[in-house]
Design an enzyme around this catalytic site. Structure first.
Site, PDB file in Angstrom:
ATOM      1  N   LYS A   1       0.868  -1.178   0.000  1.00 12.14           N
ATOM      2  CA  LYS A   1       0.000   0.000   0.000  1.00 12.14           C
ATOM      3  C   LYS A   1       0.899   1.221   0.000  1.00 12.14           C
ATOM      4  CE  LYS A   1      -4.428   1.011   0.094  1.00 12.14           C
ATOM      5  NZ  LYS A   1      -5.584   0.262  -0.428  1.00 12.14           N
TER       6      LYS A   1
ATOM      7  N   ASP B   1      -6.954   4.305  -4.665  1.00 20.21           N
ATOM      8  CA  ASP B   1      -7.638   4.167  -3.377  1.00 20.21           C
ATOM      9  C   ASP B   1      -8.271   5.539  -3.115  1.00 20.21           C
ATOM     10  OD1 ASP B   1      -7.854   2.218  -0.905  1.00 20.21           O
ATOM     11  OD2 ASP B   1      -7.382   4.149  -0.019  1.00 20.21           O
TER      12      ASP B   1
HETATM   13  P1  NAP Z   1     -12.865   7.700  -3.009  1.00 21.12           P
HETATM   14  O1  NAP Z   1     -13.367   7.496  -4.374  1.00 21.12           O
HETATM   15  O2  NAP Z   1     -11.812   8.706  -2.771  1.00 21.12           O
HETATM   16  O3  NAP Z   1     -14.130   8.012  -2.066  1.00 21.12           O
HETATM   17  C1  NAP Z   1     -13.993   8.086  -0.681  1.00 21.12           C
HETATM   18  C2  NAP Z   1     -15.320   8.487  -0.090  1.00 21.12           C
HETATM   19  O4  NAP Z   1     -15.241   8.387   1.318  1.00 21.12           O
HETATM   20  C3  NAP Z   1     -15.688   9.940  -0.394  1.00 21.12           C
HETATM   21  O5  NAP Z   1     -17.079  10.067  -0.463  1.00 21.12           O
HETATM   22  C4  NAP Z   1     -15.122  10.663   0.816  1.00 21.12           C
HETATM   23  O6  NAP Z   1     -15.730  11.908   1.102  1.00 21.12           O
HETATM   24  C5  NAP Z   1     -15.439   9.671   1.909  1.00 21.12           C
HETATM   25  N1  NAP Z   1     -14.499   9.852   3.022  1.00 21.12           N
HETATM   26  C6  NAP Z   1     -13.147   9.764   2.979  1.00 21.12           C
HETATM   27  N2  NAP Z   1     -12.631  10.041   4.187  1.00 21.12           N
HETATM   28  C7  NAP Z   1     -13.676  10.296   4.984  1.00 21.12           C
HETATM   29  C8  NAP Z   1     -13.797  10.632   6.343  1.00 21.12           C
HETATM   30  N3  NAP Z   1     -12.715  10.753   7.132  1.00 21.12           N
HETATM   31  N4  NAP Z   1     -15.048  10.812   6.852  1.00 21.12           N
HETATM   32  C9  NAP Z   1     -16.149  10.691   6.061  1.00 21.12           C
HETATM   33  N5  NAP Z   1     -16.100  10.383   4.761  1.00 21.12           N
HETATM   34  C10 NAP Z   1     -14.886  10.178   4.235  1.00 21.12           C
HETATM   35  O7  NAP Z   1     -12.309   6.338  -2.396  1.00 21.12           O
HETATM   36  P2  NAP Z   1     -12.806   4.853  -2.673  1.00 21.12           P
HETATM   37  O8  NAP Z   1     -11.903   4.260  -3.673  1.00 21.12           O
HETATM   38  O9  NAP Z   1     -14.275   4.821  -2.882  1.00 21.12           O
HETATM   39  O10 NAP Z   1     -12.443   4.163  -1.278  1.00 21.12           O
HETATM   40  C11 NAP Z   1     -13.378   4.093  -0.200  1.00 21.12           C
HETATM   41  C12 NAP Z   1     -12.952   2.986   0.752  1.00 21.12           C
HETATM   42  O11 NAP Z   1     -12.919   1.739   0.046  1.00 21.12           O
HETATM   43  C13 NAP Z   1     -11.556   3.136   1.356  1.00 21.12           C
HETATM   44  O12 NAP Z   1     -11.556   2.587   2.660  1.00 21.12           O
HETATM   45  C14 NAP Z   1     -10.683   2.275   0.456  1.00 21.12           C
HETATM   46  O13 NAP Z   1      -9.509   1.842   1.102  1.00 21.12           O
HETATM   47  C15 NAP Z   1     -11.644   1.119   0.214  1.00 21.12           C
HETATM   48  N6  NAP Z   1     -11.359   0.315  -0.973  1.00 21.12           N
HETATM   49  C16 NAP Z   1     -11.275   0.874  -2.211  1.00 21.12           C
HETATM   50  C17 NAP Z   1     -11.030   0.075  -3.313  1.00 21.12           C
HETATM   51  C18 NAP Z   1     -10.985   0.631  -4.700  1.00 21.12           C
HETATM   52  O14 NAP Z   1     -10.877  -0.159  -5.654  1.00 21.12           O
HETATM   53  N7  NAP Z   1     -11.099   1.914  -4.897  1.00 21.12           N
HETATM   54  C19 NAP Z   1     -10.846  -1.306  -3.144  1.00 21.12           C
HETATM   55  C20 NAP Z   1     -10.966  -1.863  -1.876  1.00 21.12           C
HETATM   56  C21 NAP Z   1     -11.230  -1.039  -0.790  1.00 21.12           C
HETATM   57  P3  NAP Z   1     -14.902  13.264   0.817  1.00 21.12           P
HETATM   58  O15 NAP Z   1     -14.878  13.385  -0.673  1.00 21.12           O
HETATM   59  O16 NAP Z   1     -15.686  14.313   1.510  1.00 21.12           O
HETATM   60  O17 NAP Z   1     -13.540  13.065   1.415  1.00 21.12           O
END
Ligand code: NAP
Length: 488
Positions: A168, A208
């Site tokens: 990561k 991510d």
């Molecule tokens: P993303 O597209 O950047 O979206 C993140 C979302 O979470 C946004 O709506 C963001 O709101 C919100 N968020 C982030 N930090 C926050 C906080 N401290 N409090 C409240 N809301 C918060 O990211 P993503 O890829 O969807 O990832 C979301 C989660 O899934 C993460 O835990 C990541 O590790 C996990 N994940 C992602 C993938 C992937 O393929 N992308 C795979 C496995 C797991 P704001 O815009 O206001 O910050």
């Protein structure tokens, strides 16, 4: 809903019944389950002394301690009568990164001022394949967060059965509110150091939080320029330059495929269920899309400013608006409430909204023990983690003690990295598979992960713990590879 979907769905139901039968008849099955003792005093003491060593060696890294503790609680009882793993100190070695790279990322903003961020890559474990795991750009990023994510990634990647180790990385850079030009300059500076530590055969990052299609494009462009090589060094690339179809959708779709499997276990399905989702980024968006497709009613989404509550349910037209709002206009979620005349609740998470299924898809520790109790009180029967470690350990305990179907992120959100693995295969083969092919493989992988959880997740009282199943199922493959490779 298409007839093709029904055919696929029925095929997988048959497939799962078959796997359940195989699991039941397997000679290893009882032997493995017998070897997991109740939480007796000796086990508790072993976990405590293991965690004391972890905390002493990694002071102040609370998220990392939390992730390791959750795994140790199930792995230490599992290995208590397996001297081969104990003698080789497999768990201790898994909890120590193979390598950590920390670097300065200087860049210039639109005002001509110099800004400095910190970049990281945690290369955690390469026993079963090249390091694989996303890059996170968020102001909260620090070594503890990335070590917890890299540690979880080892088990998740192993569960997919694809040849991927755990890693990561990321930076404390916040892309929010930055121009495209600033994001590009930052990505170029970040890659100018990272490029010497990664390659398509040793470490393959992806996206991510804060790293989506735009950032991956800039990072890939800079890597290609520095190395003068067009290789699959990153996944989540655009379809026009080596990306896999379905990769953007894969994490969210995979979460819903996993939920459907859990519900099928109880002769139920997601159709007609009321769903609460947090987040509105990549994972939340495609979880929402698949829920709509399978006939569930999603009533919430959120971002760090609060959540929207749409009692009528978010339909395909509203989904299209969210995609534009979040991925092009880069706006805040309250704009949805203004546009569709529903409620926006500032500063809160959606767990107070009654639902059948809760899908935390935003970030770590976003669902507390009080949230868990409230969800159960309001009738929630299933919780699956799209995000990594979104539920606190106390919340998980409440779910498991109340017989709620609870899926940890390692299992439920593994679809994203699984399709990243498929993107690596396509890049190596220099060809692209169709949407249907990739989606079929994704479904098979999610069904297999679910079967692995069932296989290893039986508690002495007969209940299934998906936490135990995912941890042990992920551990065994990595541990055996480490044993085979000697003391490295
Ligand atoms: P993303 O597209 O950047 O979206 C993140 C979302 O979470 C946004 O709506 C963001 O709101 C919100 N968020 C982030 N930090 C926050 C906080 N401290 N409090 C409240 N809301 C918060 O990211 P993503 O890829 O969807 O990832 C979301 C989660 O899934 C993460 O835990 C990541 O590790 C996990 N994940 C992602 C993938 C992937 O393929 N992308 C795979 C496995 C797991 P704001 O815009 O206001 O910050």
């Amino acid at each position: 809903m298409t007839s093709r979907w029904w055919v696929c769905h029925m095929r997988y139901l048959l497939h799962c019944s078959f796997l359940a039968l195989i699991n039941y008849l397997s000679p290893n099955y009882d032997q493995r389950i017998d070897s997991i003792p109740n939480n007796n005093h000796q086990t508790l003491t072993s976990v405590q002394s293991f965690m004391t060593r972890i905390i002493d060696r990694n002071p102040g890294e609370n998220e990392f301690h939390q992730a390791v503790h959750e795994v140790a609680e199930t792995i230490i009882p599992f290995i208590h009568n397996k001297p081969q793993y104990q003698k080789a100190k497999i768990l201790e070695r898994i909890a120590e990164p193979e390598r950590v790279i920390i670097f300065r990322v200087p860049w210039m903003n639109d005002q001509g001022e110099v800004e400095i961020n910190r970049g990281y890559r945690v290369q955690m474990n390469s026993a079963i394949g090249p390091y694989k795991g996303g890059l996170r750009f968020h102001p909260s990023v620090n070594l503890s967060t990335l070590k917890f994510l890299a540690f979880e990634q080892i088990f998740k990647n192993s569960l997919t059965q694809l040849p991927m180790g755990g890693g990561k990385g990321g930076s404390d850079f916040d892309p929010k509110g930055r121009s495209d030009r600033e994001v590009m300059f930052f990505c170029q500076s970040f890659m100018t150091e990272l490029f010497r530590h990664i390659s398509s055969d040793n470490d393959v990052p992806a996206g991510d939080i804060g790293v989506g299609a735009r950032e991956i494009g800039f990072l890939f462009g800079q890597y290609k320029r520095l190395k003068n090589e067009f290789t699959g060094v990153l996944t989540g690339k655009g379809a026009s330059y080596g990306g896999s179809l379905i990769r953007p959708e894969a994490t969210g779709y995979g979460v819903v495929y996993f939920v459907e499997q859990m519900l099928n276990q109880r002769r139920d399905s997601i159709k007609g269920k009321r769903v609460v989702i947090s987040g509105s980024g990549n994972v939340a968006q495609y979880t929402l899309e698949k829920c709509i497709e399978l006939g569930a009613k999603v009533v919430t989404l959120s971002d760090s400013s609060g959540y929207i509550y749409d009692e009528k349910g978010i339909d395909a037209e509203k989904f299209a608006y969210i995609m534009h709002l979040k991925n092009e206009a880069r706006g805040r979620i309250n704009a949805y409430a203004d546009k569709f005349g529903c409620e926006f609740i500032p500063g809160k998470s959606p767990w107070e909204v009654p639902c059948d299924i809760a899908l935390p898809n935003a970030t770590q520790n976003e669902l507390s023990v009080d949230d868990a109790r409230l969800l159960i009180k309001n009738g929630c029967m299933c919780v699956a983690e799209g995000a990594n470690m979104p539920c606190t350990p106390e919340a998980i305990e409440v779910f498991e003690n109340n017989d709620i179907l609870y899926a940890p992120g390692k299992a439920a959100n593994a679809g994203g990295v699984a399709v990243s693995g498929l993107e690596m295969s396509q890049n190596s083969l220099r060809l692209s598979w169709s949407r249907e092919e990739v989606d079929k493989k994704l479904q098979e992988i999610m069904f297999n992960i679910h079967s692995t959880c069932l296989r290893y997740g039986h508690k002495p009282d007969g209940r299934i713990s998906y936490v135990q199943g995912a941890n042990i199922g992920g551990f065994v493959r990595v541990a055996d590879a480490m044993l085979a490779q000697g003391l490295v």
